[in-house]
Design an enzyme around this catalytic site. Sequence first.
Site, PDB file in Angstrom:
ATOM      1  CB  SER A 159      83.244  21.439  28.295  1.00 13.29           C
ATOM      2  OG  SER A 159      82.105  21.832  27.580  1.00 13.29           O
ATOM      3  CG  ASP A 325      85.618  20.471  20.730  1.00 16.15           C
ATOM      4  OD1 ASP A 325      84.441  20.675  20.379  1.00 16.15           O
ATOM      5  OD2 ASP A 325      86.058  20.784  21.855  1.00 16.15           O
ATOM      6  CG  HIS A 358      83.119  19.308  23.518  1.00 11.74           C
ATOM      7  ND1 HIS A 358      84.049  20.306  23.691  1.00 11.74           N
ATOM      8  CD2 HIS A 358      82.316  19.348  24.607  1.00 11.74           C
ATOM      9  CE1 HIS A 358      83.805  20.933  24.836  1.00 11.74           C
ATOM     10  NE2 HIS A 358      82.767  20.374  25.414  1.00 11.74           N
TER      11      HIS A 358
END
Lengths: 393, 393
Positions: A159, A325, A358
């Site tokens: 991320s 995601d 995610h």
Amino acid sequence: MTVSDPVSESSSAAPDRKVELGRDRPIRLDCGVEIGPITVAYQTYGRLNADKSNAILICHALTGDHYVADPHPITGKPGWWSELVGPGRLFDTDRYFLICSNVLGGCMGTTGPMEINPATGQPWGLGFPVITIGDMVQVQARLIDHLGIGQLFCVVGGSMGGMQVLEWAQSYPDRVFSAIPIAAAARHSAQNIAFHEVGRQAIVADPDWCDGNYLLEGKRPHRGLAVARMAAHITYLSEPALHQKFGRNLQNREAVAYGFDADFQVESYLRHQGSTFVDRFDANSYLYITRAMDYFDLAAENGGVLANAFRGTRTRFCVVSFTSDWLFPTAESRAVVHALNAVAANVSFVEIRSDKGHDAFLLDEPEFHATLTGFLNGAAAHRGLPGRGGASQ
Amino acid sequence: MTVSDPVSESSSAAPDRKVELGRDRPIRLDCGVEIGPITVAYQTYGRLNADKSNAILICHALTGDHYVADPHPITGKPGWWSELVGPGRLFDTDRYFLICSNVLGGCMGTTGPMEINPATGQPWGLGFPVITIGDMVQVQARLIDHLGIGQLFCVVGGSMGGMQVLEWAQSYPDRVFSAIPIAAAARHSAQNIAFHEVGRQAIVADPDWCDGNYLLEGKRPHRGLAVARMAAHITYLSEPALHQKFGRNLQNREAVAYGFDADFQVESYLRHQGSTFVDRFDANSYLYITRAMDYFDLAAENGGVLANAFRGTRTRFCVVSFTSDWLFPTAESRAVVHALNAVAANVSFVEIRSDKGHDAFLLDEPEFHATLTGFLNGAAAHRGLPGRGGASQ
């Protein structure tokens, strides 16, 4: 651990570490402001080898911190990648020297808006300069200097951590032997900026935010920050994951209550996510770090051509995405891979089939872990690091 | 227009209409509470034919209202389907009699939490009973009784309006000749409940909400309601639509400003969506109506088998979804179609290719409009309604 710079270092209860950086040479931020000295809180695991070739920098995500494999000092929960760190594990502490620092602008020990501004003796608050992913990485590079490490064996993160990996590969290509950007993107999308803006507006709408001066006023914008976290948390999960985990299951009751209490388990779960988050995170840090992500756009920094960010790179890349995601979808990773291919970089690309959304990069995903292990083993062999158990591979 | 019931009816500036319902026979809500009399604000277009066979009930979405084709009295903007209503248009006022009422719990004239509770002389606030989609439809059925209409030629609506269409088809199958649920679902998903909960928490976190008593206190929770709207608005659009419309374009500047003002156009757009919404919508209505959607689950009401909701139906269905709608994705519409197929219902299913996301049903989508026109023409022929220009088809 080798300390090469003449800098002051204090160590609280081991293995917490803090270092002061930038006293003699301030850090020039992308916004033009110079800051220094600053404090950087970090954590290490394993031992740096003699030729300093086995260091892995782990970059944490938006609300992460440097407690990768230690209990969190506030929540007491295990570190966010604790399952992956240890002797014989993916990040094998018998082979690698792991480093993770709290990002600039953070709230777990590194200089950020909740820390004291030496110039005023009061918390920085909104007086803290607006920072970028590039600024975070610049500070990490200073930390790596301080640790006497020339080249990192690997930079890895998911991320926002993956954004930092890409920034490292662009800004310090010779210092990054291998790079693993996970569930990341080379630029923050319009939808993601929009979600961040909702979170920020939730915070600034809270009267207890006090125009950013809540620490001086003895208040905390807990309600606004909790709403921000709730909105963000939805984006970290997939619809199938929410469906499987909660569906429309009711919370401790047989039938709906015809009211506004948490009737559904998913409501109760979200409220819990919001209310526990405010105990460990600073609202102004949330503003600054989300803003840094919004600003991230590697192509824009390179004349609009993402490939230019990596031209001439010798770094070995492993780009990882997850099928479910939707915050950093595979298309974003593929754009990075295309750019790397365009400059004939050494790149592996793996899209992991997962329904965890995610957050999959933080969860038990065997195929994901096998991918990282395989890549690290291969890179270690190329780097001439000894294999598992000390034998050269 | 034919009025069959001995009910009082007041008409403000034409064509606004209001009717009092349930004075003699209170309305029993799903929560067990009885209410009545209540006021229902509605709008009509076109003329009811002699045998009352040409009435189309249009059901509005969460934040919609009965101003389908009139300028909104607060914003002055054209009605939300104004392009589709008129002589020769999709909803041809030369052929059909269109009805749309503000839902129970709404804030544009129908009884809801901002209206006065006759028992107390004060705004209902949180004293208003928690309502369901079924309750909304029950009130609409009372309105249709009042208008002297036995069977509706068609019930049509998008999003929450589509939920009402499905509820109509289940609860009053003989009163619905044809039904068009658009961008809808037979149950609200865990993710959608989660997004609603974020919005509600944003509202109740606003101190100006005053535990729901803001009208008595002379306040309005504008900040919380704006945040709720911003979060919801993202879910109404698609990522590609946001990317095409705004991308990472900056707002009236050459470079980022390193601050927390709206740097990006998408931020400015979202803020505008939030700040204009609060002028036309009531925060408590938002709580009640989102809750009604959360509770919607047609299968659960039918022993866990969605098909049971439609067993024996003779209604002609046209189910419509949009490819880029991630709030009510095509899979939800497909589940409805499967249930209708299981009971051998007459059903058409069209997935419209669109990058406009959930809001596509409110936007200029020629294929969508052609689909509705074709279905309505076919249904009108089966119903024996005259074709366009008055000729029998």
